[in-house]
Scaffold this active site. Structure first.
Site, short mmCIF file in Angstrom:
data_model
loop_
_atom_site.label_atom_id
_atom_site.label_comp_id
_atom_site.label_asym_id
_atom_site.label_seq_id
_atom_site.Cartn_x
_atom_site.Cartn_y
_atom_site.Cartn_z
N ASP A 166 3.39 -3.98 7.91
CA ASP A 166 2.16 -3.22 7.75
C ASP A 166 1.01 -4.21 7.99
O ASP A 166 0.68 -5.02 7.13
CB ASP A 166 2.11 -2.64 6.33
CG ASP A 166 0.76 -2.01 6.02
OD1 ASP A 166 -0.18 -2.13 6.84
OD2 ASP A 166 0.63 -1.41 4.93
N LYS A 185 -10.12 -0.48 10.84
CA LYS A 185 -10.30 -1.70 10.03
C LYS A 185 -10.58 -2.91 10.91
O LYS A 185 -10.60 -4.04 10.45
CB LYS A 185 -9.06 -1.94 9.17
CG LYS A 185 -8.87 -0.88 8.09
CD LYS A 185 -7.74 -1.28 7.16
CE LYS A 185 -7.14 -0.11 6.41
NZ LYS A 185 -8.01 0.55 5.46
N HIS A 206 0.87 -1.18 0.00
CA HIS A 206 0.00 0.00 0.00
C HIS A 206 0.91 1.23 0.00
O HIS A 206 2.02 1.17 0.52
CB HIS A 206 -0.84 -0.06 1.29
CG HIS A 206 -1.89 1.00 1.43
ND1 HIS A 206 -1.60 2.28 1.81
CD2 HIS A 206 -3.24 0.94 1.29
CE1 HIS A 206 -2.73 2.97 1.90
NE2 HIS A 206 -3.74 2.18 1.58
N GLN A 228 -4.13 -4.92 7.36
CA GLN A 228 -5.09 -5.94 6.91
C GLN A 228 -4.79 -7.30 7.53
O GLN A 228 -5.37 -8.31 7.14
CB GLN A 228 -5.04 -6.08 5.37
CG GLN A 228 -5.25 -4.80 4.60
CD GLN A 228 -6.71 -4.34 4.60
OE1 GLN A 228 -7.61 -5.03 5.10
NE2 GLN A 228 -6.95 -3.16 4.05
N CYS A 270 -4.95 2.56 -3.42
CA CYS A 270 -3.67 3.08 -2.88
C CYS A 270 -2.53 2.11 -3.12
O CYS A 270 -1.63 1.97 -2.28
CB CYS A 270 -3.79 3.42 -1.40
SG CYS A 270 -4.96 4.72 -1.06
#
Ligand code: 7TS
Length: 409
Positions: A199, A225, A122, A202, A365
C-alpha cells in the site's frame, strides 16, 4: 534546508485565508493541493481534447486515447515499471488493493491459507482482505510493531511460513509515519512463496519509487495524495501476474469477446478498466508526476525529512504532547500524529482551525492501530512539498492556546 518555498506560488488554494488567517495546510496525508500545471492540464483536456477513449475512429478520440495512454506511460516511468502495461488505472489506492484482493485473492486463497498484514495498516489494506477471507476461508494474521513503532522484524520468521500466501504492508503508515523495510519483507515473502502487496498511498508521493528494485508483486497508490486529482490511482503489478488475474469488475472496454453466457477478457491492463475510465483525471495524474519529476523526488524526500525533523523538535517543546511514531527521522515520513494531554483531538483541530491551521483529527481509517495505541483518536499534521518551517512554527502558538483554553498546566 532545501528551499522549495518558491513552489507555493504554483498552488492557488494555498493563497487562501481561513478564518481571517493565511491558510496553513497540514493535511496532505489526507489529500494534497493541486498545482496550476495539473489544473491547467485537466482544463485543456476538456476544452480541446475531450472524447471517449479506445473506441472512436475519429481524430479527436485518438487524441484523447493518446493522452490517456500517455498518462499511463508517465505513471509507469515514475515508479520505474518495466512496461506501461503493468499500470492499471483505478479509482484510487483503495480500489487498487480491491483489484488484487478480488482479482487474485478470491481465486487463489483456500481454507488454511493466511494473509499476513501489519498492525499499522489503513482500513484500505485490511477490509478488502477480510471480505476475501469470508469468501475463501483464508485467515488474517498480523505482524506487530516494536516500542519504537517499527514493524517487528524479529516476529516475522515466526509468522511467515508456507501457509502465508499474501503479505500486505504499507510503505509508510498514514498515522505513525513508519516506513518499513519493504524490500526485506518482500524478499522474505518471496522465499515462502507469498505475494507482496504494498500500500504505497503514503510512499510513492514522498520518495523515489522503483518497483523493480522493491521486489514486491503489487503496488497501490493514488493521484490525489501526490498533487493529482481525486478519482484516479494506479495498481502496478508484475505483468505475468496481471495477465493471470480475473477482473473484479465487468463491463465495456475490458473484454476481448462477449457471448450470451461467457466472455473473454482483454489483455492487462485494460482487463481491469471496465467502463469509461477517468480520462481527464488520468491527464491530471500525468501532469502531477511531471511536476514532481521536475522538482525531483530525492528533493521532495529531503525537504520532507528536514521538515519532519524540525516538526518533531518543535513539538517536543510542548508540555504534555505525545507523538506516536518513530523518533528517528531516517525511519519515518512526514505524517506526525500526536495527542496533547487529555484534550480530545477533535477539539485540538477545531482550535487550530480558528487560527487558519488545517490538521486532521480522528482514527485516520486505522481503528485497530488506535486500539493498540490505547487512544480513540489522534491529531495529525502532515507535510508536502509546499510546506515550510513557518507552517510548523504556526502550530506552536495554536497549541499553546489549546493548553490555555483547556487549563493544561
Ligand atoms: N492507504 C493509506 C496508507 C492511506 O493513507 C490511505 C488514505 C489509503 C490507503 C486510501 O486511499 P484512498 O485515496 O483510496 O482513500 N489515507 C487518508 C488519510 O490518512 N486521511 O485521509 C485519507
Amino acid at each position: 534546508m532545501t528551499d522549495l518555498s518558491h513552489l507555493r506560488a504554483d498552488f492557488p488554494l494555498l493563497q487562501r485565508e481561513m478564518n481571517g488567517r493565511p491558510l496553513v495546510y497540514l493535511d496532505s496525508a489526507a489529500t494534497t493541493q493541486k498545482p496550476l500545471a495539473v489544473l491547467e492540464a485537466m482544463d485543456r483536456f476538456y476544452r480541446r481534447h475531450n472524447a471517449n477513449v479506445h473506441r472512436g475512429a475519429y481524430a479527436l478520440a485518438q487524441e484523447a486515447t493518446e493522452l490517456y495512454e500517455g498518462a499511463r506511460a508517465k505513471v509507469a516511468a515514475f515508479v520505474h515499471a518495466a512496461s506501461a502495461r503493468e499500470i492499471v488505472f483505478t479509482r484510487g489506492t483503495t480500489s487498487a488493493i480491491n483489484t488484487v484482493a478480488f482479482g487474485w485473492g478470491l481465486y487463489h486463497l483456500r481454507p488454511g491459507d493466511r494473509i499476513l498484514l501489519t498492525t499499522m495498516e489503513h482500513h484500505a489494506n485490511v477490509v478488502p482482505w477480510q471480505l476475501v477471507c469470508r469468501h475463501t476461508g483464508a485467515e488474517l494474521i498480523y505482524l506487530p510493531f516494536t516500542a519504537d513503532y517499527q514493524i517487528d522484524l524479529e516476529a516475522l520468521p515466526g509468522l511467515l511460513d508456507e501457509r502465508v500466501k499474501v503479505v500486505g504492508l504499507s510503505g509508510m503508515s498514514n498515522v505513525l509515519g513508519t516506513m518499513p523495510p519493504v524490500t526485506a519483507v518482500a524478499a522474505a515473502a518471496r522465499a515462502v512463496g507469498a505475494l507482496t502487496v504494498v500500500d504505497a498511498a503514503q510512499m510513492t508521493p514522498h520518495s523515489p519509487t522503483d518497483v523493480q528494485a522493491l521486489g514486491a508483486d503489487f503496488l497501490a497508490f493514488g493521484a490525489h495524495k501526490m498533487l493529482g486529482p481525486t478519482g484516479i490511482g494506479a495498481l502496478w503489478g508484475r505483468l505475468e501476474l496481471l495477465e493471470s488475474m480475473e477482473p473484479a469488475e465487468g463491463g465495456g472496454e475490458m473484454i476481448r469477446d462477449v457471448g450470451w453466457n461467457e466472455s473473454t477478457w482483454a489483455d492487462a491492463p485494460h482487463r481491469f478498466e471496465a467502463g469509461t475510465p477517468p480520462i481527464a483525471e488520468a491527464v491530471g495524474f500525468g501532469a502531477a508526476v511531471d511536476y514532481l519529476s521536475a522538482v525531483g523526488m530525492d528533493e521532495v524526500h529531503r525537504h520532507e525529512a528536514e521538515l519532519t525533523r524540525y516538526a518533531l523538535e518543535r513539538l517536543g517543546e510542548v508540555p504534555g504532547l505525545t507523538v506516536y511514531g518513530p523518533a528517528d527521522v531516517a525511519q519515518r515520513g512526514g505524517a506526525v500524529s500526536f495527542t496533547l494531554a487529555d484534550i480530545h483531538p477533535h477539539d485540538l483541530a477545531t482550535i487550530l482551525d480558528q487560527q487558519g491551521i488545517a490538521i486532521r483529527a480522528g482514527h485516520h481509517c486505522a481503528k485497530p492501530l488506535h486500539r493498540l495505541l490505547g487512544v480513540p483518536a489522534t491529531a495529525r499534521a502532515s507535510f508536502y512539498v509546499y510546506n515550510t518551517r513557518e507552517d510548523v512554527d504556526a502550530l506552536l502558538p495554536a497549541l499553546a492556546e489549546a493548553r490555555r483554553l483547556f487549563g493544561v498546566s
